[in-house]
Design an enzyme around this catalytic site. Sequence first.
Site, mmCIF file in Angstrom:
data_model
loop_
_atom_site.group_PDB
_atom_site.id
_atom_site.type_symbol
_atom_site.label_atom_id
_atom_site.label_comp_id
_atom_site.label_asym_id
_atom_site.label_seq_id
_atom_site.Cartn_x
_atom_site.Cartn_y
_atom_site.Cartn_z
ATOM 1 N N ARG A 254 0.838 -1.207 0.000
ATOM 2 C CA ARG A 254 0.000 0.000 0.000
ATOM 3 C C ARG A 254 0.871 1.254 0.000
ATOM 4 N NH1 ARG A 254 -3.019 0.756 5.022
ATOM 5 N NH2 ARG A 254 -1.686 2.576 5.168
ATOM 6 N N HIS A 258 -4.242 4.474 4.285
ATOM 7 C CA HIS A 258 -5.453 3.644 4.208
ATOM 8 C C HIS A 258 -6.627 4.460 3.686
ATOM 9 C CE1 HIS A 258 -8.712 0.988 5.429
ATOM 10 N NE2 HIS A 258 -9.243 1.999 6.073
ATOM 11 N N TYR A 267 3.527 3.636 11.198
ATOM 12 C CA TYR A 267 3.673 2.187 11.075
ATOM 13 C C TYR A 267 4.218 1.712 9.733
ATOM 14 C CZ TYR A 267 -0.844 2.548 8.616
ATOM 15 O OH TYR A 267 -1.838 2.873 7.738
HETATM 16 C C1 LIG Z 1 -16.471 -5.957 10.071
HETATM 17 C C2 LIG Z 1 -15.547 -4.776 10.134
HETATM 18 N N1 LIG Z 1 -14.614 -4.718 11.097
HETATM 19 C C3 LIG Z 1 -13.779 -3.665 11.176
HETATM 20 C C4 LIG Z 1 -13.887 -2.629 10.273
HETATM 21 C C5 LIG Z 1 -12.929 -1.432 10.354
HETATM 22 N N2 LIG Z 1 -12.025 -1.448 9.215
HETATM 23 C C6 LIG Z 1 -12.191 -0.602 8.180
HETATM 24 S S1 LIG Z 1 -11.050 -0.814 6.991
HETATM 25 C C7 LIG Z 1 -10.287 -2.053 7.855
HETATM 26 C C8 LIG Z 1 -9.060 -2.743 7.297
HETATM 27 C C9 LIG Z 1 -9.345 -3.708 6.194
HETATM 28 O O1 LIG Z 1 -8.157 -4.126 5.612
HETATM 29 P P1 LIG Z 1 -8.115 -5.010 4.323
HETATM 30 O O2 LIG Z 1 -9.156 -6.059 4.389
HETATM 31 O O3 LIG Z 1 -6.716 -5.460 4.134
HETATM 32 O O4 LIG Z 1 -8.547 -4.009 3.148
HETATM 33 P P2 LIG Z 1 -7.792 -2.701 2.624
HETATM 34 O O5 LIG Z 1 -8.373 -1.550 3.374
HETATM 35 O O6 LIG Z 1 -6.329 -2.857 2.865
HETATM 36 O O7 LIG Z 1 -8.130 -2.629 1.162
HETATM 37 C C10 LIG Z 1 -10.936 -2.268 9.069
HETATM 38 C C11 LIG Z 1 -10.503 -3.264 10.060
HETATM 39 C C12 LIG Z 1 -14.895 -2.711 9.295
HETATM 40 N N3 LIG Z 1 -15.066 -1.780 8.369
HETATM 41 N N4 LIG Z 1 -15.712 -3.793 9.235
#
Ligand SMILES: Cc1ncc(C[n+]2csc(CCOP(=O)(O)OP(=O)(O)O)c2C)c(N)n1
Length: 353
Positions: A254, A258, A267
């Site tokens: 990435r 985020h 981090y």
């Molecule tokens: C069920 C749930 N738990 C926690 C969150 C909070 N949250 C938002 S984005 C994220 C990280 C997700 O990471 P990843 O699956 O690797 O996707 P990326 O954002 O890197 O594309 C989290 C934990 C959420 N949106 N939904």
Amino acid sequence: MAQVLPAERDLRRVIGDDETPDRELDGLDERFYLDLYRSLILLRTYDERSVVYHRQGRIGTYAIYWNHEAMQAGSVHALEDDDWIFPSYRESAIGLLRGMPVSTVLSWWRGHPEGWWNPADYNVASICVPIGTHVPHAAGMAWGMRLKKSPSCAIVYFGDGATSEGSFHEGANFAGVMNAPLVLFCNNNQWAISTPVSAQTRAEALVDKAVGYGIPGVRVDGSDVLAVYEATRDAVARARAGDGPTFIEAVTYRAAPHATADDPKAYIDQDRVDDACRRECLCRYEGYLRRLGLLGEEQAEEIRAWAAELMREGIAAAEAEPAAGPELLFANAFADPPASFASDLEELRRILG
Ligand SMILES: Cc1ncc(C[n+]2csc(CCOP(=O)(O)OP(=O)(O)O)c2C)c(N)n1
Ligand SMILES: [Mg+2]
């Protein structure tokens, strides 16, 4: 000095670099290559302009997808228009590749109801913000297609972090057992906000999870749009042939925060960000096209200007939408609304003046 892991050098690639030559894919003509380029530029322009609009206070918090464009465009170009797309917030603008207006996606990020499209208009499901909950939806849709003997398939996009969620496992298992025509597309950008992939799994690679569901898995370079295209084309062919789901792990690092609300300095490994920026997907594809003699600077400039104009028109159209009325908070929730809603709405109107 941080190292790029050796395993990442083993990813399936089409676009070459200093060490490896370009590969050529069968069956692609000039039109295909340029359409794919146009899609990459459209997604890139959308993303870069959205960060600016956010800073100007014109859209809300925004999930940046810079350098994820190859995963999105490469896979969508391997689909037919009847195939269903299930995006997460990281693929918020993927509908643009199906003709969705820019203003619709911008309205979604503005929290405006004009951003709620009818999924059946584009065969693009609503953007899923809860992590992984759309995987069973996509599996169910794909299974339904199989029951109806439809030739179509579905693709669902999720991140590395989503592979730790129950709904991912349920959806992947269900799709495997039901032999559903589904492509499980994992964008492994190595971070779930500030949680690294090493804290998500003890598996050596996310693609190893496919083995547990008895489905094929493939690991590709996520910033190589043609490798993504090829892997998705193969997965779609398997789905249409009745051979069920495929898991694709597309690996990047990435390179952007985020989301606009995140400060990754605390981090992130800056050396690896710099490495990802040097090998970012749009420049790599431009280099490939130039080596094939398919892209000149004038043509590239014309496509960039087209995308920039679409964005200008899109933000103007989104901002011209009148604000939603408070009655919307109560609409579409109950077939038979409780009597208290009328007085609640009246009170809300009084408060809002
Ligand atoms: C069920 C749930 N738990 C926690 C969150 C909070 N949250 C938002 S984005 C994220 C990280 C997700 O990471 P990843 O699956 O690797 O996707 P990326 O954002 O890197 O594309 C989290 C934990 C959420 N949106 N939904
Ligand atoms: Mg991630």
